[in-house]
Design a protein around this motif. Structure first.
Motif, PDB file in Angstrom:
ATOM      1  N   VAL A   1      50.141  46.340  46.553  1.00 39.64           N
ATOM      2  CA  VAL A   1      49.458  45.889  45.339  1.00 39.64           C
ATOM      3  C   VAL A   1      49.667  44.398  45.152  1.00 39.64           C
ATOM      4  O   VAL A   1      50.788  43.895  45.275  1.00 39.64           O
ATOM      5  N   ASN A   2      48.604  43.691  44.847  1.00 38.48           N
ATOM      6  CA  ASN A   2      48.709  42.331  44.333  1.00 38.48           C
ATOM      7  C   ASN A   2      48.190  42.344  42.902  1.00 38.48           C
ATOM      8  O   ASN A   2      47.071  42.781  42.650  1.00 38.48           O
ATOM      9  N   ALA A   3      49.024  41.880  41.980  1.00 34.76           N
ATOM     10  CA  ALA A   3      48.623  41.842  40.575  1.00 34.76           C
ATOM     11  C   ALA A   3      48.497  40.401  40.115  1.00 34.76           C
ATOM     12  O   ALA A   3      49.482  39.659  40.087  1.00 34.76           O
ATOM     13  N   ALA A   4      47.279  39.992  39.789  1.00 35.64           N
ATOM     14  CA  ALA A   4      47.074  38.704  39.118  1.00 35.64           C
ATOM     15  C   ALA A   4      47.446  38.939  37.665  1.00 35.64           C
ATOM     16  O   ALA A   4      46.651  39.418  36.861  1.00 35.64           O
ATOM     17  N   ALA A   5      48.698  38.626  37.337  1.00 34.21           N
ATOM     18  CA  ALA A   5      49.293  39.106  36.094  1.00 34.21           C
ATOM     19  C   ALA A   5      49.407  38.021  35.034  1.00 34.21           C
ATOM     20  O   ALA A   5      49.122  36.841  35.279  1.00 34.21           O
TER      21      ALA A   5
ATOM     22  N   TYR B   1      47.111  31.998  34.607  1.00 40.39           N
ATOM     23  CA  TYR B   1      46.677  32.973  33.606  1.00 40.39           C
ATOM     24  C   TYR B   1      46.121  32.252  32.374  1.00 40.39           C
ATOM     25  O   TYR B   1      46.758  31.366  31.806  1.00 40.39           O
ATOM     26  N   GLY B   2      44.907  32.621  31.998  1.00 31.10           N
ATOM     27  CA  GLY B   2      44.246  31.989  30.861  1.00 31.10           C
ATOM     28  C   GLY B   2      43.550  30.689  31.188  1.00 31.10           C
ATOM     29  O   GLY B   2      42.867  30.109  30.339  1.00 31.10           O
ATOM     30  N   ASP B   3      43.699  30.208  32.404  1.00 26.12           N
ATOM     31  CA  ASP B   3      43.123  28.928  32.821  1.00 26.12           C
ATOM     32  C   ASP B   3      42.083  29.169  33.912  1.00 26.12           C
ATOM     33  O   ASP B   3      42.082  28.531  34.950  1.00 26.12           O
ATOM     34  N   MET B   4      41.196  30.118  33.658  1.00 27.71           N
ATOM     35  CA  MET B   4      40.177  30.515  34.626  1.00 27.71           C
ATOM     36  C   MET B   4      38.795  30.044  34.164  1.00 27.71           C
ATOM     37  O   MET B   4      38.628  29.620  33.016  1.00 27.71           O
TER      38      MET B   4
ATOM     39  N   LYS C   1      38.778  34.832  30.284  1.00 29.45           N
ATOM     40  CA  LYS C   1      39.701  33.913  30.952  1.00 29.45           C
ATOM     41  C   LYS C   1      41.111  34.488  31.045  1.00 29.45           C
ATOM     42  O   LYS C   1      41.842  34.182  31.986  1.00 29.45           O
ATOM     43  N   LYS C   2      41.474  35.285  30.068  1.00 24.96           N
ATOM     44  CA  LYS C   2      42.755  35.978  30.137  1.00 24.96           C
ATOM     45  C   LYS C   2      42.504  37.396  30.637  1.00 24.96           C
ATOM     46  O   LYS C   2      42.065  38.270  29.888  1.00 24.96           O
TER      47      LYS C   2
END
Length: 516
Positions: free
Chosen positions: A154-158, A164-167, A172-173
């Motif tokens: 598993v890879n979790a973009a957590a 995080y939040g800067d997408m 974005k979050k």
């Protein structure tokens, strides 16, 4: 809790003679002519693991210096796909067992990782150094017949990821879980993505609601997610098995969060902590208390989105105790996790060299608000300079110059609370002093092994303790007990004599010492 308190402690008291040739100073405490290494098996289940704690505790196993341990490491992310990573595996089912009013691992925290151990080492005392050789690493097969022959990760973009939040894309979050597949037997050396999904609000068996990935071991209800199978098509990710979290217990606290790394090791998250590598840890509590977990199948430097490919792995390690009075110049005063492999020394620095001491009574919370790459870089630089001065006998000006012209500094991770920077020091630039060549036949025959040589094919076979290592001159792979393995280095012929590095010889002496 009761299981955590009443663990069986295996203390091995028998001593046997072992035949050995001379070895390098780094290994002087291993083969001392009085003890033959014993092999132990430490399975992972609710009796032998702690969830999120790498501090002091009752040992799951006690060993002697030189002993080899086959240790099972289980990923705390197994619940992200129950069918592929938990179902049918008795040990993992036992660890993750959680129904309303019943939870095998009641105490989960303060960190998140499933840590197998701790392993106590007889005679280890504060001021000593514990060496841990990683002799072998293998993917743990899943227990579900539907997916036989495969291991999943598993890879979790957590929410603790660096961006995080800067997408750019909405929302974005967001937290995105990607499931990867690998060949359990190593028939392929890459992982491929199966599907991904956005984390949705999950409710655990006790009724607690989890809008984000905020508590370890929550089993994701797949009826609440939308799976996207059109992900990373045609992309093959190199499998680099390693232990993300491994280290000894620090002296500053009894219960220690497994997330931030420190001088004692822990969640260093360096993919170089893999088969063929050796780690050195400063001992600060009696018995050292080594814990191992957080296995990974692939990770880049920085681990930028929050995790690696989190998977379950079984490894063979050898623990070697170096007593304070006999430490060489590289290990005297060691105050950080030091890595050695065939080609490099790797120095690990952190935002705080010892955050538990530096940040006071609330350190385990404050560390998550105070990390910076600037601090980690400065710490790694000072440690590297000190290591070159003490270990390589360089002046400060010589060390500082060498650091700038040949050492490679990299960002280990920016997601573990105490951020990390590592420095790679190439052994080759020091010539014979760090890459000493020794005769292969004399080294292994003096150890007690049988060595045979096929002139026509230039193949060397080394047999010891019912183990067989076979390799061809110049090849990067060989066979070990009939299975293809990547060698730590090729062997070579010099003046009609087969040679290998001292590191190579000592590593394979250890590997050949394992008993079934």
């Amino acid at each position: 809790m009761e299981k955590q308190t009443f663990r069986k402690i295996g203390v091995m008291l028998s001593m046997f003679l072992v035949v050995n040739s001379s070895v390098g100073v780094m290994y002087a405490n291993t083969y001392d002519g009085v003890y033959k290494p014993k092999t132990h098996i430490l399975k992972a289940n609710s009796d032998t693991v702690r969830w999120g704690n790498i501090g002091k505790g009752n040992p799951a196993l006690t060993v002697h210096s030189g002993d080899i341990v086959t240790v099972e490491g289980i990923t705390h992310h197994s619940g992200d796909d129950y069918d592929r990573m938990i179902k049918g595996d008795a040990g993992v089912e036992d660890i993750f067992h959680w129904i309303e009013g019943e939870k095998n691992e009641e105490l989960r925290g303060p960190g998140v990782h499933i840590m197998t151990g701790p392993i106590a080492v007889e005679g280890a005392e504060p001021g000593d150094v514990l060496e841990v050789k990683i002799l072998d690493m293998k993917l743990r097969p899943n227990g579900n017949d539907q997916y036989a022959g495969k291991t999943y990760g598993v890879n979790a973009a957590a929410n603790w990821g660096y961006l995080y939040g800067d997408m750019v894309e909405e929302p974005k979050k967001r937290e995105v879980v990607t499931i990867y597949e690998m060949d359990t037997e190593g028939g392929t050396d890459y992982a491929t993505a199966v599907y991904n999904y956005k984390w949705t609000v999950q409710t655990d068996p006790d009724g607690q609601v989890h809008p984000t990935i905020d508590y370890p071991g929550v089993i994701v209800d797949h009826s609440t997610i939308d799976k996207n199978f059109d992900v990373l098509k045609g992309v093959k990710i190199p499998v680099r098995l390693h232990f993300g979290t491994m280290g000894v217990a620090p002296k500053e606290a009894d219960i220690v969060d497994s997330v931030p790394p420190s001088y004692n090791g822990g969640n260093v998250d360096d993919w170089r902590i893999t088969e063929g590598a050796t780690m050195y840890y400063p001992v600060s509590v009696p018995g050292a208390l080594l814990s191992i977990g957080d296995p990974h199948a692939g990770q880049g430097d920085s681990e930028i989105n929050g995790t690696a490919i989190e998977t379950s792995v079984t490894g063979d390690i050898q623990v070697i105790l170096h007593k304070k009075a006999s430490l060489n110049n590289k290990l005297k005063g060691l105050n950080f996790p030091l890595l050695e492999n065939e080609n490099e020394w790797v120095v690990h620095g952190f935002s705080y060299a010892n955050y538990l001491e530096e940040l006071g009574t609330n350190a385990q919370k404050e560390i998550f608000n105070n990390s910076s790459i600037d601090k980690a870089m400065k710490d790694a630089a000072h440690k590297t300079k000190d290591f070159l001065m003490a270990g390589m006998d360089l002046s400060e000006d010589e060390a500082y110059s060498l650091m700038s012209v040949s050492a490679d500094f990299g960002i280990t991770q920016v997601v573990d609370g105490n951020w990390g920077v590592h420095a790679l020091i190439d052994k080759g630039q020091f010539g014979e002093s760090e890459r000493k060549a020794v005769g292969l036949r004399s080294s292994f025959e003096g150890f007690g092994a049988k060595v045979s040589w096929k002139t026509a094919s230039q193949i060397v076979t080394i047999s010891y303790n019912d183990n067989v290592l076979e390799m061809k001159v110049g090849a990067t792979t060989g066979t070990y007990n009939g299975k293809t393995v990547k060698l730590v280095a090729p062997i070579r012929v010099v003046d009609e004599k087969v040679e290998a590095s001292e590191y190579f010889v000592n590593f394979y002496k250890s590997k050949l010492s394992k008993t079934e």
